[in-house]
Scaffold this motif. Structure first.
Motif, PDB file in Angstrom:
ATOM      1  N   MET A 124       0.811  -1.221   0.000  1.00  0.00           N
ATOM      2  CA  MET A 124       0.000   0.000   0.000  1.00  0.00           C
ATOM      3  C   MET A 124       0.843   1.269   0.000  1.00  0.00           C
ATOM      4  O   MET A 124       0.306   2.363  -0.147  1.00  0.00           O
ATOM      5  CB  MET A 124      -0.908   0.015   1.236  1.00  0.00           C
ATOM      6  N   LEU A 125       2.147   1.108   0.159  1.00  0.00           N
ATOM      7  CA  LEU A 125       3.020   2.270   0.306  1.00  0.00           C
ATOM      8  C   LEU A 125       3.092   3.097  -0.976  1.00  0.00           C
ATOM      9  O   LEU A 125       3.443   2.591  -2.040  1.00  0.00           O
ATOM     10  CB  LEU A 125       4.432   1.802   0.693  1.00  0.00           C
ATOM     11  N   ASP A 126       2.762   4.361  -0.866  1.00  0.00           N
ATOM     12  CA  ASP A 126       2.916   5.305  -1.969  1.00  0.00           C
ATOM     13  C   ASP A 126       4.265   5.984  -1.775  1.00  0.00           C
ATOM     14  O   ASP A 126       4.417   6.854  -0.919  1.00  0.00           O
ATOM     15  CB  ASP A 126       1.786   6.335  -1.947  1.00  0.00           C
ATOM     16  N   ARG A 127       5.236   5.578  -2.578  1.00  0.00           N
ATOM     17  CA  ARG A 127       6.603   6.056  -2.370  1.00  0.00           C
ATOM     18  C   ARG A 127       6.756   7.552  -2.610  1.00  0.00           C
ATOM     19  O   ARG A 127       7.591   8.203  -1.997  1.00  0.00           O
ATOM     20  CB  ARG A 127       7.572   5.255  -3.238  1.00  0.00           C
ATOM     21  N   SER A 128       5.947   8.094  -3.487  1.00  0.00           N
ATOM     22  CA  SER A 128       6.028   9.538  -3.723  1.00  0.00           C
ATOM     23  C   SER A 128       5.543  10.308  -2.496  1.00  0.00           C
ATOM     24  O   SER A 128       6.119  11.335  -2.121  1.00  0.00           O
ATOM     25  CB  SER A 128       5.201   9.932  -4.949  1.00  0.00           C
ATOM     26  N   GLN A 129       4.490   9.799  -1.845  1.00  0.00           N
ATOM     27  CA  GLN A 129       4.001  10.423  -0.613  1.00  0.00           C
ATOM     28  C   GLN A 129       5.024  10.263   0.513  1.00  0.00           C
ATOM     29  O   GLN A 129       5.231  11.181   1.317  1.00  0.00           O
ATOM     30  CB  GLN A 129       2.673   9.798  -0.195  1.00  0.00           C
ATOM     31  N   LEU A 130       5.685   9.094   0.540  1.00  0.00           N
ATOM     32  CA  LEU A 130       6.717   8.856   1.551  1.00  0.00           C
ATOM     33  C   LEU A 130       7.869   9.848   1.386  1.00  0.00           C
ATOM     34  O   LEU A 130       8.333  10.442   2.368  1.00  0.00           O
ATOM     35  CB  LEU A 130       7.236   7.426   1.442  1.00  0.00           C
ATOM     36  N   GLU A 131       8.321  10.027   0.145  1.00  0.00           N
ATOM     37  CA  GLU A 131       9.431  10.957  -0.100  1.00  0.00           C
ATOM     38  C   GLU A 131       9.031  12.396   0.226  1.00  0.00           C
ATOM     39  O   GLU A 131       9.839  13.167   0.763  1.00  0.00           O
ATOM     40  CB  GLU A 131       9.882  10.853  -1.564  1.00  0.00           C
ATOM     41  N   GLN A 132       7.797  12.759  -0.094  1.00  0.00           N
ATOM     42  CA  GLN A 132       7.316  14.099   0.261  1.00  0.00           C
ATOM     43  C   GLN A 132       7.305  14.293   1.775  1.00  0.00           C
ATOM     44  O   GLN A 132       7.658  15.358   2.282  1.00  0.00           O
ATOM     45  CB  GLN A 132       5.904  14.317  -0.290  1.00  0.00           C
ATOM     46  N   ALA A 133       6.892  13.239   2.483  1.00  0.00           N
ATOM     47  CA  ALA A 133       6.849  13.315   3.944  1.00  0.00           C
ATOM     48  C   ALA A 133       8.249  13.479   4.518  1.00  0.00           C
ATOM     49  O   ALA A 133       8.465  14.275   5.444  1.00  0.00           O
ATOM     50  CB  ALA A 133       6.188  12.056   4.509  1.00  0.00           C
ATOM     51  N   VAL A 134       9.218  12.739   3.964  1.00  0.00           N
ATOM     52  CA  VAL A 134      10.610  12.837   4.433  1.00  0.00           C
ATOM     53  C   VAL A 134      11.133  14.257   4.220  1.00  0.00           C
ATOM     54  O   VAL A 134      11.734  14.856   5.123  1.00  0.00           O
ATOM     55  CB  VAL A 134      11.508  11.810   3.710  1.00  0.00           C
ATOM     56  N   LYS A 135      10.903  14.815   3.040  1.00  0.00           N
ATOM     57  CA  LYS A 135      11.376  16.174   2.744  1.00  0.00           C
ATOM     58  C   LYS A 135      10.702  17.201   3.655  1.00  0.00           C
ATOM     59  O   LYS A 135      11.339  18.147   4.118  1.00  0.00           O
ATOM     60  CB  LYS A 135      11.102  16.507   1.277  1.00  0.00           C
ATOM     61  N   CYS A 136       9.415  17.003   3.880  1.00  0.00           N
ATOM     62  CA  CYS A 136       8.654  17.927   4.728  1.00  0.00           C
ATOM     63  C   CYS A 136       9.179  17.889   6.164  1.00  0.00           C
ATOM     64  O   CYS A 136       9.379  18.934   6.794  1.00  0.00           O
ATOM     65  CB  CYS A 136       7.176  17.539   4.685  1.00  0.00           C
ATOM     66  N   LEU A 137       9.419  16.691   6.670  1.00  0.00           N
ATOM     67  CA  LEU A 137       9.937  16.535   8.025  1.00  0.00           C
ATOM     68  C   LEU A 137      11.364  17.052   8.142  1.00  0.00           C
ATOM     69  O   LEU A 137      11.753  17.632   9.156  1.00  0.00           O
ATOM     70  CB  LEU A 137       9.882  15.058   8.447  1.00  0.00           C
ATOM     71  N   ASP A 138      12.138  16.864   7.083  1.00  0.00           N
ATOM     72  CA  ASP A 138      13.535  17.274   7.084  1.00  0.00           C
ATOM     73  C   ASP A 138      13.674  18.798   7.180  1.00  0.00           C
ATOM     74  O   ASP A 138      14.575  19.318   7.837  1.00  0.00           O
ATOM     75  CB  ASP A 138      14.226  16.762   5.814  1.00  0.00           C
ATOM     76  N   SER A 139      12.763  19.493   6.540  1.00  0.00           N
ATOM     77  CA  SER A 139      12.838  20.958   6.518  1.00  0.00           C
ATOM     78  C   SER A 139      11.992  21.624   7.599  1.00  0.00           C
ATOM     79  O   SER A 139      11.954  22.851   7.706  1.00  0.00           O
ATOM     80  CB  SER A 139      12.392  21.484   5.146  1.00  0.00           C
ATOM     81  N   ALA A 140      11.324  20.817   8.417  1.00  0.00           N
ATOM     82  CA  ALA A 140      10.392  21.361   9.411  1.00  0.00           C
ATOM     83  C   ALA A 140      11.106  22.122  10.517  1.00  0.00           C
ATOM     84  O   ALA A 140      12.164  21.711  10.994  1.00  0.00           O
ATOM     85  CB  ALA A 140       9.557  20.239  10.016  1.00  0.00           C
ATOM     86  N   ARG A 141      10.503  23.219  10.916  1.00  0.00           N
ATOM     87  CA  ARG A 141      10.990  23.978  12.070  1.00  0.00           C
ATOM     88  C   ARG A 141      10.659  23.237  13.354  1.00  0.00           C
ATOM     89  O   ARG A 141      11.456  23.194  14.292  1.00  0.00           O
ATOM     90  CB  ARG A 141      10.335  25.368  12.060  1.00  0.00           C
ATOM     91  N   HIS A 142       9.477  22.637  13.368  1.00  0.00           N
ATOM     92  CA  HIS A 142       9.023  21.897  14.544  1.00  0.00           C
ATOM     93  C   HIS A 142       8.071  20.800  14.089  1.00  0.00           C
ATOM     94  O   HIS A 142       7.264  20.994  13.175  1.00  0.00           O
ATOM     95  CB  HIS A 142       8.303  22.830  15.523  1.00  0.00           C
ATOM     96  N   VAL A 143       8.168  19.614  14.720  1.00  0.00           N
ATOM     97  CA  VAL A 143       7.288  18.481  14.405  1.00  0.00           C
ATOM     98  C   VAL A 143       6.507  18.101  15.657  1.00  0.00           C
ATOM     99  O   VAL A 143       7.088  17.886  16.727  1.00  0.00           O
ATOM    100  CB  VAL A 143       8.087  17.260  13.912  1.00  0.00           C
ATOM    101  N   GLN A 144       5.196  18.032  15.506  1.00  0.00           N
ATOM    102  CA  GLN A 144       4.331  17.640  16.620  1.00  0.00           C
ATOM    103  C   GLN A 144       3.502  16.440  16.188  1.00  0.00           C
ATOM    104  O   GLN A 144       2.789  16.482  15.187  1.00  0.00           O
ATOM    105  CB  GLN A 144       3.398  18.794  17.003  1.00  0.00           C
ATOM    106  N   PHE A 145       3.612  15.343  16.949  1.00  0.00           N
ATOM    107  CA  PHE A 145       2.813  14.146  16.677  1.00  0.00           C
ATOM    108  C   PHE A 145       1.526  14.210  17.492  1.00  0.00           C
ATOM    109  O   PHE A 145       1.540  14.520  18.686  1.00  0.00           O
ATOM    110  CB  PHE A 145       3.592  12.883  17.049  1.00  0.00           C
ATOM    111  N   PHE A 146       0.402  13.891  16.826  1.00  0.00           N
ATOM    112  CA  PHE A 146      -0.900  13.890  17.478  1.00  0.00           C
ATOM    113  C   PHE A 146      -1.528  12.497  17.374  1.00  0.00           C
ATOM    114  O   PHE A 146      -1.497  11.876  16.309  1.00  0.00           O
ATOM    115  CB  PHE A 146      -1.849  14.899  16.835  1.00  0.00           C
TER     116      PHE A 146
END
Length: 275
Positions: free
Chosen positions: A108-130
């Motif tokens: 079920m893994l969408d690799r393009s979404q996974l890569e977008q998530a990695v880039k988004c997390l990598d550049s994030a100022r702050h990450v909050q898990f809910f």
């Protein structure tokens, strides 16, 4: 009152759209218990509000309350109806089920979404898990996993703290929501608040068609669907942790040497506290 009796009692007073939902439930109860509210609406050819009206009309507080009663009314499944199970059969069955969950997670893994998530997390100022309940425990696991590779992230089980964190997020921040059903009110509310303040939203859920998916900028799907009687199942947890590990691996690839250094630092920080 049995579910079919409830439906039959109120069926004449239902709108045509509500009757569509009723027929779907009567004809497919085994499948419906695994549907999100959005999936049932699509399956019946109606809207989510119609599904909610149907649930309330037959005497339930909401969709999850309805699904719980539906699941309780289904006959128990027998793994081996022809005789008693062997001592090791349940262990083999669970093992095969867990392997199947990982295979489904990969499929079920969408690799393009996974890569977008990695880039988004990598550049994030702050990450909050809910997350709440079992998914809240996954959020804490994710926080720990991120800290181990030198990534500052937060997760808190207190709903008041979560709410304050959500409204103080902004551009450059990432709100990461975890929900098996995708219909958890608290989690979705936090994500919406964070998004309204400019934060990017990553959602991890079992259901591509669910309320949390409509909020998310990036959607990561997990496997191990559970009925209302199986909340917090190990299968769903394994799939969630698999995705978290993939994200961490993606971040490690981007910053190999720095990540290695951080792993050593965080390991040394706790080594004196282990016998």
């Amino acid at each position: 009152m049995e579910m079919n009796d409830r439906i039959n009692t109120y069926y004449p007073s239902m709108t045509k759209s509500e009757q569509k939902v009723a027929r779907c439930v009567r004809d497919n109860p085994d499948n419906i218990i695994y549907f999100s509210v959005t999936e049932l609406a699509d399956f019946a050819g109606t809207g989510e509000t119609t599904v909610m009206r149907f649930c309330r009309k037959i005497g339930f507080k909401g969709y999850q309350d309805f699904k719980l009663m539906l699941a309780q009314g289904l006959p128990k499944r027998q793994n081996q109806p022809d005789g008693e199970q062997g001592e090791d059969d349940y262990a083999d069955h669970l093992y095969a089920s867990m392997v199947g969950v990982l295979q489904s997670s990969l499929g079920m893994l969408d690799r393009s979404q996974l890569e977008q998530a990695v880039k988004c997390l990598d550049s994030a100022r702050h990450v909050q898990f809910f997350g709440v309940g079992s998914s809240g425990i996954t959020a804490m696991d994710a926080k720990n996993r991120f800290l181990r590779i030198g990534r500052r992230a937060e997760a808190n089980s207190d709903s008041h703290i979560q709410s304050m964190m959500a409204v103080t997020m902004g551009e450059g921040d990432v709100a990461f929501g975890i929900s098996v059903s995708g219909s958890t009110l608290d989690t979705n509310d936090m994500l919406m608040k964070a998004k309204q303040n400019g934060a990017k939203v990553i959602a991890m859920t079992n259901y591509a068609k669910s309320p949390i998916a409509s909020i998310a900028d990036i959607l990561l799907l997990t496997a191990g669907k559970e009925s209302p009687l199986e909340g917090g199942s190990v299968g769903a947890k394994i799939s969630q942790l698999f995705i978290i590990d993939l994200l961490c691996q993606g971040l490690e690839r981007e910053h190999g040497e720095e990540t290695k250094k951080m792993k050593e630092l965080t390991a040394r920080a706790v080594i004196d506290r282990i016998y």
